[in-house]
Design an enzyme around this catalytic site. Structure first.
Site, PDB file in Angstrom:
ATOM      1  N   GLU A 109      -4.941  -8.686  -0.460  1.00 25.89           N
ATOM      2  CA  GLU A 109      -5.876  -8.212   0.808  1.00 25.89           C
ATOM      3  C   GLU A 109      -7.285  -8.329   0.453  1.00 25.89           C
ATOM      4  O   GLU A 109      -7.504  -7.400  -0.662  1.00 25.89           O
ATOM      5  CB  GLU A 109      -5.417  -6.892   1.320  1.00 25.89           C
ATOM      6  CG  GLU A 109      -4.154  -7.114   2.188  1.00 25.89           C
ATOM      7  CD  GLU A 109      -3.667  -5.852   2.938  1.00 25.89           C
ATOM      8  OE1 GLU A 109      -4.542  -5.143   3.354  1.00 25.89           O
ATOM      9  OE2 GLU A 109      -2.805  -5.488   3.126  1.00 25.89           O
ATOM     10  N   GLU A 129       0.753  -1.373  -0.137  1.00 22.78           N
ATOM     11  CA  GLU A 129      -0.009  -0.079  -0.067  1.00 22.78           C
ATOM     12  C   GLU A 129       0.801   1.258   0.001  1.00 22.78           C
ATOM     13  O   GLU A 129       0.750   2.150   0.984  1.00 22.78           O
ATOM     14  CB  GLU A 129      -1.080  -0.004   1.135  1.00 22.78           C
ATOM     15  CG  GLU A 129      -1.960  -1.208   0.966  1.00 22.78           C
ATOM     16  CD  GLU A 129      -3.099  -1.058   2.150  1.00 22.78           C
ATOM     17  OE1 GLU A 129      -3.214  -0.115   2.979  1.00 22.78           O
ATOM     18  OE2 GLU A 129      -4.141  -1.817   1.965  1.00 22.78           O
TER      19      GLU A 129
END
Length: 509
Positions: free
Chosen positions: A308, A177
């Site tokens: 994820e 991220e």
């Protein structure tokens, strides 16, 4: 919705792309009670353990044939410095987990402990490296420490810490991220870092790295476009610079907003349907990112890794808000079963997926009670178990020539039935979900090009969508034999009760 039978066709003799077993992957972050109190209880715990690793958790996960485990994060990965987690435990540096609750980490669970865990699970490690606060040298030396044989500075250090032989670790994440907690970078900034980090993450011996670039959040196709531009020129028929092998994407399913995501166990039918609509957008998301990648990589050499995914609810009342502990209901199970049908559909590009997370965090497989030590298998766990026959199987196309009944949700049409199928080792596995909260549905499947000599069927459902398992009720939601399946010649007739997940498996004739 009409409860007239849904007609479907499966050509069992026409195999599609192989469903990578790695789409059934898992994720373990230093977050809440996932590692400490979940996987790891320490050598002095009264809970049966081996070198501090909790044995009942290992046994439960081995029953799922989990193919890989992602670690140490998540956001935690980009503040984790791996050298703090090696050597004698009493000498390891204490750090603050600034992302998740501000708690102290004693680093007793580090590289050697994680590799021990993976060996006990008989699963492949997937390590996320620190790009946000780390250095190229730090990650390069981590790869060397783990995977290099012979004599080198990091190999010698590993041997000093008790491990003579190198480990095999293929999967390496180049940050996490990086558009947010992993550095707040622009796509262009990260693309340059990804090229650099990928260059210095070396292959040692026969350990060939599968480098995974930190990709987009949700529907940010421009991030994927920027990463793909670093690998090839538009229209090329080959990938010119294979610096990384895959691009990741993250997508969570929530019913509300990020500020108020909704309750895990108290929700209305309308909130349930909104949840399923959000989950169903995974198909749109994977299609969109795949379309971008096809422009630069038409032969699909670069994979998508959805490392994820899962539901994200408000934390359980009375628990640490930074620990992300939530219960897991029949609704969560149907979110999982729908995701897997979509994953199977995208088997040509989707290489891996990792549910968030394995123990005690978000859409967990397992919940452990901190007071009694009890272990609870969640409804989502059972979906993984019922579906494990799809791992590394050939996908089979499922057609519904007369259409599938839908329900209008928030101005969009949501299909009420989802089906996927695969074949492996002479066996057929069909997975079916009825997303209707209150009405049953019949499905008639025409098996063409082959039939079944025998079959068995399991069902996962409960009286309510809110049903969940607890230490007091371990099997409130658990699979059982399903009697609502008949085989008439080459036609498989399946009754799906309201809000249910059903699998049918058998030997191909």
């Amino acid at each position: 919705m009409s409860n007239d039978a849904v007609s479907a066709v499966i050509n069992v003799d026409i195999e599609g792309p192989q469903i990578s077993k790695h789409v059934y992957g898992h994720f373990a972050e230093h977050l809440g009670r996932c590692i400490y109190g979940g996987f790891y209880v320490g050598e002095n715990s009264d809970i049966p353990n081996e070198r501090g690793i909790r044995l009942d958790v290992v046994e439960a996960l081995r029953n799922l044939d989990i193919p890989n485990l992602r670690w140490p994060g998540g956001c935690f990965a980009d503040e984790y410095h791996w050298m703090d987690g090696i050597g004698p435990k009493e000498d390891r540096a204490v750090m603050i987990n600034t992302h998740w609750g501000g708690v102290e980490e004693n680093n007793h669970f580090g590289t050697h402990e994680f590799m021990d865990l993976c060996e006990m699970l008989e699963t492949e490690p997937y390590i996320s490296g620190n790009v946000g606060s780390g250095t190229v040298r730090e990650m390069s030396e981590w790869v060397e420490y783990i995977t290099r044989d012979g004599d080198s500075p990091m190999a010698r250090l590993r041997k000093q810490n008790g491990r003579e032989e190198p480990w095999k670790v293929r999967f390496w994440g180049l940050g996490n991220e990086t558009w947010g907690c992993g550095g707040n970078m622009t796509a262009e900034q990260y693309a340059m870092d990804a090229r650099k980090y990928a260059t210095y993450c070396r292959d040692y011996g026969d350990n060939k790295l599968y480098r995974i670039a930190a990709g987009a959040a949700d529907f940010n196709y421009s991030w994927t476009k920027t990463l793909m531009e670093q690998l090839s020129h538009i229209g090329c028929q080959r990938v010119e610079r294979k610096l990384y092998n895959a691009v990741s994407v993250h997508y969570y399913t929530i019913a509300g907003t990020w500020d108020d995501k909704g309750d895990a166990t108290v929700f209305t039918d309308d909130e349930y349907y909104t949840t399923m609509l959000k989950a169903n957008r995974t198909d749109e998301l994977l299609t969109g990112h795949s379309n971008v990648m096809d422009l630069y990589d038409p032969t699909k050499e670069i994979g998508i890794v959805m490392d994820e995914w899962g539901t994200w609810w408000n934390v359980e009342p009375g628990t640490n808000p930074g620990f992300l502990y939530q219960q897991n209901t029949m609704r969560d199970a149907l979110v999982a079963s729908l995701h897997f049908d979509i994953f199977h559909k995208h088997a040509d590009r989707l290489i891996m997926a990792n549910i968030a997370q394995t123990v005690n965090v978000l859409q967990a497989m397992i919940l452990t009670d901190p007071d009694t030590g009890a272990l609870v298998l969640t409804p989502t766990y059972h979906v993984f178990q019922m579906n494990k026959g799809h791992q590394d199987a050939a996908s089979l196309r499922v057609d519904a020539p007369k259409g599938i009944p839908t329900r209008e949700v928030d101005g969009k049409e949501l299909p009420m039935v989802s089906v996927s199928a695969s074949r492996k080792d002479g066996r057929l596995l069909v997975s079916l979900s009825n997303l209707d909260a209150s009405e049953g549905q019949d499905v008639e499947i025409d098996l063409r090009g082959g039939g079944l000599s025998e079959f068995e069927s399991l069902i996962l459902t409960a009286d309510t969508l809110q049903a969940h398992n607890t230490p007091e009720q371990l099997e409130a939601v658990a699979p059982r034999a399903h009697e609502g399946v008949k085989l008439e010649g080459s036609t498989l007739r399946v009754h799906l009760p309201a809000h249910s997940f059903v699998t049918v498996s058998g030997a191909l004739a």
